[in-house]
Scaffold this active site. Sequence first.
Site, mmCIF file in Angstrom:
data_model
loop_
_atom_site.group_PDB
_atom_site.id
_atom_site.type_symbol
_atom_site.label_atom_id
_atom_site.label_comp_id
_atom_site.label_asym_id
_atom_site.label_seq_id
_atom_site.Cartn_x
_atom_site.Cartn_y
_atom_site.Cartn_z
ATOM 1 N N ASP A 83 0.411 -1.340 -0.185
ATOM 2 C CA ASP A 83 0.101 0.114 0.437
ATOM 3 C C ASP A 83 1.169 1.588 -0.131
ATOM 4 O O ASP A 83 2.312 1.602 0.817
ATOM 5 C CB ASP A 83 -0.900 0.148 0.972
ATOM 6 C CG ASP A 83 -2.094 1.097 1.420
ATOM 7 O OD1 ASP A 83 -2.300 1.809 0.188
ATOM 8 O OD2 ASP A 83 -2.209 1.267 2.021
ATOM 9 N N THR A 84 0.677 2.355 -0.903
ATOM 10 C CA THR A 84 1.819 3.111 -0.760
ATOM 11 C C THR A 84 0.655 4.155 -0.277
ATOM 12 O O THR A 84 0.979 5.665 -0.194
ATOM 13 C CB THR A 84 1.515 3.846 -1.647
ATOM 14 O OG1 THR A 84 0.640 4.611 -2.944
ATOM 15 C CG2 THR A 84 2.175 2.830 -3.334
ATOM 16 N N GLY A 85 -0.204 3.711 0.242
ATOM 17 C CA GLY A 85 -1.315 4.908 0.901
ATOM 18 C C GLY A 85 -1.064 4.985 2.738
ATOM 19 O O GLY A 85 -1.506 5.800 3.290
ATOM 20 N N ASP A 371 -3.020 6.216 -4.379
ATOM 21 C CA ASP A 371 -2.565 5.697 -3.524
ATOM 22 C C ASP A 371 -3.526 4.178 -4.179
ATOM 23 O O ASP A 371 -5.249 3.555 -4.404
ATOM 24 C CB ASP A 371 -4.511 5.772 -2.656
ATOM 25 C CG ASP A 371 -4.293 4.640 -0.768
ATOM 26 O OD1 ASP A 371 -3.690 3.338 -1.384
ATOM 27 O OD2 ASP A 371 -5.137 4.790 -0.583
ATOM 28 N N THR A 372 -2.628 3.329 -4.072
ATOM 29 C CA THR A 372 -3.086 1.827 -4.759
ATOM 30 C C THR A 372 -3.477 0.585 -3.437
ATOM 31 O O THR A 372 -3.968 0.116 -4.149
ATOM 32 C CB THR A 372 -2.010 1.580 -5.026
ATOM 33 O OG1 THR A 372 -0.621 0.818 -3.291
ATOM 34 C CG2 THR A 372 -0.586 1.587 -5.724
ATOM 35 N N GLY A 373 -4.026 1.893 -2.243
ATOM 36 C CA GLY A 373 -4.483 0.673 -1.290
ATOM 37 C C GLY A 373 -6.192 0.544 -1.830
ATOM 38 O O GLY A 373 -6.675 0.640 -1.065
ATOM 39 N N SER A 374 -6.374 1.550 -2.869
ATOM 40 C CA SER A 374 -7.969 1.866 -2.595
ATOM 41 C C SER A 374 -8.099 1.434 -4.271
ATOM 42 O O SER A 374 -7.201 1.887 -5.329
ATOM 43 C CB SER A 374 -8.467 3.534 -2.790
ATOM 44 O OG SER A 374 -9.710 4.161 -3.214
ATOM 45 N N THR A 375 -9.489 0.668 -4.396
ATOM 46 C CA THR A 375 -9.839 -0.038 -5.592
ATOM 47 C C THR A 375 -10.196 1.261 -7.077
ATOM 48 O O THR A 375 -9.992 1.465 -8.150
ATOM 49 C CB THR A 375 -11.540 -0.811 -5.915
ATOM 50 O OG1 THR A 375 -10.164 -2.238 -5.213
ATOM 51 C CG2 THR A 375 -11.036 -1.707 -7.396
#
Length: 544
Positions: A83-85, A371-375
């Site tokens: 996760d980047t976020g 944010d890669t943690g969000s689809t």
Amino acid sequence: MRLNSVALLSLVATALAAKAPFKIDFEVRRGESKDDLSPEDDSNPRFVKRDGSLDMTLTNKQTFYMATLKIGSNEDENRVLVDTGSSDLWVMSHDLKCVSAPNSKRNERSFGHGTGVKLNERELMQKRKNLYQPSRTIETDEEKEASEKIHNKLFGFGSIYSTVYITEGPGAYSTFSPFVGTEGGSGGSGGSNTCTSYGSFNTENSDTFKKNNTNDFEIQYADDTSAIGIWGYDDVTISNVTVKDLSFAIANETSSDVGVLGIGLPGLEVTTQYGYTYQNLPLKLKADGIIAKSLYSLYLNTADAKAGSILFGAIDHAKYQGDLVTVKMMRTYSQISYPVRIQVPVSKIDVESSSGSTTNILSSTTGVVLDTGSTLSYVFSDTLQSLGKALNGQYSNSVGAYVVNCNLADSSRTVDIEFGGNKTIKVPISDLVLQASKSTCILGVMQQSSSSSYMLFGDNILRSAYIVYDLDDYEVSLAQVSYTNKESIEVIGASGITNSSGSGTTSSSGTSTSTSTRHSAGSIISKPVYGLLLSLLISCYVLV
């Protein structure tokens, strides 16, 4: 080709002649739910050695990029969300207690890791303001002496799940986490130990584990899932490469079923509210000499692809077209002199209508978290309404989103996003369309809370860009992605990126070709570099 020889890898590691990039390749798997995703798959993960690079593998589902880590002398295997976020690594204890997340409170939205702060904002800003400049970190030897006395407690830096159903139209919202009520919070098991199904760590069986003499680790996300445990450090192996004495938390109670590998800015570490930062994975890779700069490049690949990558300490010039343009990250709080989140300015969002006319739906320059943690992606109400109108969408209370014509899934139209006033990324509208049912399609862009100071771009937008995150200089460099299996990897020196051009081009059909590569001089190291390629399997869940 898979590397099976540990001895060979050790020899190469010993013979490192220069800083080497550290690469995470991720494999993409898809299914109806996380339960029908077996560790076995019809696609074979690639473990490949390259000069000057260290590869880790990721996998994409709804969109969860999961890395496989081996922790401690006992090499306990753990799969964690990349996760980047967010900025902290935490994993499950082997004997942890799985609990159900409260599901009665549904007035907050899950935005993905790194967002949705619930902690008293004034108190948090003051604690961050009291930090020294980011160069002041607690080093590993200080951690070994347990000189830090903190209570690692943070509420609300994001959520593992980004699924949102807006039930009252723009301006009002409620949340729905896919596992709430059935498995608890963000995948919790409601009491059973299925929350260790992605692995756990037994500290007692590791001869190299050291527990910090600190208060408990505690984190809670916006979907009310949480984790409580201890802080420590141990050796963490990714494929055949070991990062010594990496700091992380071990949860002994959680309502989530998977740990997190946060690779964001140190200012978002849970310890910042207690006056210090520590070396998370990107910083530790630099400190250990594995890479020359705390920098990584992100390539998510197409929405239906089976592989993508995060490359630490280097850039893959084959994965983008045109020039990489650098944009400074924005300061998160005016009282703090450096950014806390990976947030960049977006100056324009042009949408092409069905008639061919183009409309800018952004009223003014706005900060956007990547944010890669969000689809999904989240924009402010006026921007969302303008986007829905431009696409002839109709807001549906029953669906909780804008319903659009399913023909848009095959459209060649784009949303053109201008970053920092000088770099435009073209996002296919087809990437923003979700198939809700056989005959219903919805827009995968949701409304951001009016109380938020920023919008958020998730994977459905980020996959259109090749993005380089420079955590040392607080910069993000972007270029239009080029979808290809080819590689042209170069190591980045300590002085960072100068103007670079990609070697990839994209045809009208979306396939990729390769042309001659023009690289800039300066900090790009063009000589051969002997390093390790670290391949790490990361599973990604698409939940429908």
